[in-house]
Design a protein around this motif. Structure first.
Motif, mmCIF file in Angstrom:
data_model
loop_
_atom_site.group_PDB
_atom_site.id
_atom_site.type_symbol
_atom_site.label_atom_id
_atom_site.label_comp_id
_atom_site.label_asym_id
_atom_site.label_seq_id
_atom_site.Cartn_x
_atom_site.Cartn_y
_atom_site.Cartn_z
ATOM 1 N N SER A 56 42.930 39.236 34.265
ATOM 2 C CA SER A 56 42.523 38.786 35.591
ATOM 3 C C SER A 56 42.610 37.264 35.617
ATOM 4 O O SER A 56 42.598 36.612 34.573
ATOM 5 N N MET A 58 40.509 34.731 37.451
ATOM 6 C CA MET A 58 39.374 34.346 38.289
ATOM 7 C C MET A 58 38.946 32.933 37.911
ATOM 8 O O MET A 58 38.754 32.643 36.741
ATOM 9 N N ASP A 60 36.109 31.306 39.242
ATOM 10 C CA ASP A 60 34.668 31.107 39.253
ATOM 11 C C ASP A 60 33.892 32.169 38.476
ATOM 12 O O ASP A 60 32.666 32.167 38.509
ATOM 13 N N SER A 61 34.553 33.078 37.778
ATOM 14 C CA SER A 61 33.826 34.084 36.991
ATOM 15 C C SER A 61 34.621 34.428 35.736
ATOM 16 O O SER A 61 35.731 33.954 35.545
ATOM 17 N N ARG A 62 34.033 35.278 34.902
ATOM 18 C CA ARG A 62 34.672 35.657 33.633
ATOM 19 C C ARG A 62 35.903 36.517 33.899
ATOM 20 O O ARG A 62 35.933 37.297 34.839
ATOM 21 N N ASN A 63 36.878 36.381 33.047
ATOM 22 C CA ASN A 63 38.102 37.161 33.146
ATOM 23 C C ASN A 63 38.086 38.310 32.152
ATOM 24 O O ASN A 63 37.428 38.247 31.117
ATOM 25 N N ASN A 171 30.544 46.560 38.782
ATOM 26 C CA ASN A 171 30.367 45.484 37.816
ATOM 27 C C ASN A 171 28.989 45.597 37.160
ATOM 28 O O ASN A 171 28.227 46.538 37.417
ATOM 29 N N LYS A 177 33.193 46.513 43.139
ATOM 30 C CA LYS A 177 33.937 45.282 43.293
ATOM 31 C C LYS A 177 35.416 45.550 43.036
ATOM 32 O O LYS A 177 35.768 46.328 42.162
ATOM 33 N N PHE A 179 38.888 44.232 41.631
ATOM 34 C CA PHE A 179 39.278 43.311 40.580
ATOM 35 C C PHE A 179 40.797 43.314 40.512
ATOM 36 O O PHE A 179 41.413 44.374 40.580
ATOM 37 N N SER A 180 41.419 42.157 40.365
ATOM 38 C CA SER A 180 42.876 42.106 40.318
ATOM 39 C C SER A 180 43.360 41.439 39.032
ATOM 40 O O SER A 180 42.687 40.567 38.485
ATOM 41 N N TYR A 181 44.522 41.877 38.581
ATOM 42 C CA TYR A 181 45.117 41.409 37.340
ATOM 43 C C TYR A 181 46.591 41.074 37.568
ATOM 44 O O TYR A 181 47.254 41.677 38.400
#
Length: 190
Positions: A56, A58, A60-63, A171, A177, A179-181
């Motif tokens: 992923s 991202m 502003d958050s963990r990948n 999550n 949520k 989530f994209s990769y």
């Protein structure tokens, strides 16, 4: 001398006449069934095996990273359109920090459509497209379009492509949520 020349002429005429009536034996047709070149056929059954890995992206958050292996089979309508279904296995890295499960594995079950952008009859490599739509066990819906390059012939091809995958799951806050990769896909199609 005249007798010898006359005798030679007579002998040559006799040989040429006998050569005209010679019975020539031609080879027989094979008794086996006709050969069928599946490599050149435009339609029929096809299969593909794909290995995929990605992450992923991202800010502003963990990948979370993943690897996947899938098998797809279906019917080849033409070189521009192939339809099929597939199953695979997916392994997640950094799983517990993002998903609401300690299970790092998922099983994607999906429908697949793929094809070439241009004809592969006169080319050794062509651009291709592919779309997987289905679900992953313990998660939910996913979709994964791919564009890439196919190397080989009409039927037996190595493929390399860039894919984008979107999926939904709960999550760690127990909220659904999306989530994209982005990933890299390597495959073999036959």
């Amino acid at each position: 001398m005249r007798k010898i020349v006359s005798l030679l002429l007579l002998l040559m005429v006799a040989l040429s006449i006998s050569a005209q009536y010679r019975d020539v034996k031609l080879p027989e047709a094979p008794k086996k069934s006709n050969y069928r070149n599946y490599e050149m056929e435009n339609s029929g059954f096809w299969c593909a095996v794909d290995a995929e890995g990605g992450s992923s992206v991202m800010v502003d958050s963990r990948n979370m990273q993943y690897t996947a292996l899938s098998f797809t089979g279906g019917y080849r309508i033409s070189e521009y359109l192939r339809l099929g279904a597939g199953i695979g296995v997916r392994y997640y890295v950094n799983n517990a920090e993002i998903r609401d499960t300690n299970n790092k594995f998922g099983v994607p079950i999906f429908a697949n459509a793929r094809g070439n952008f241009i004809s592969a009859y006169d080319r050794g490599s062509v651009p291709f497209w592919s779309v997987n739509i289905g679900g992953i066990t313990n998660e939910g819906f996913f979709a994964s379009p791919t564009i890439g390059y196919s190397f080989g012939g009409l039927r037996n091809n190595f493929q390399i492509g860039i894919c984008y995958t979107i999926t939904n799951f709960k999550n760690y806050e127990k909220v659904d949520k999306y989530f994209s990769y982005f990933g890299l896909k390597l495959g073999y199609e036959f």
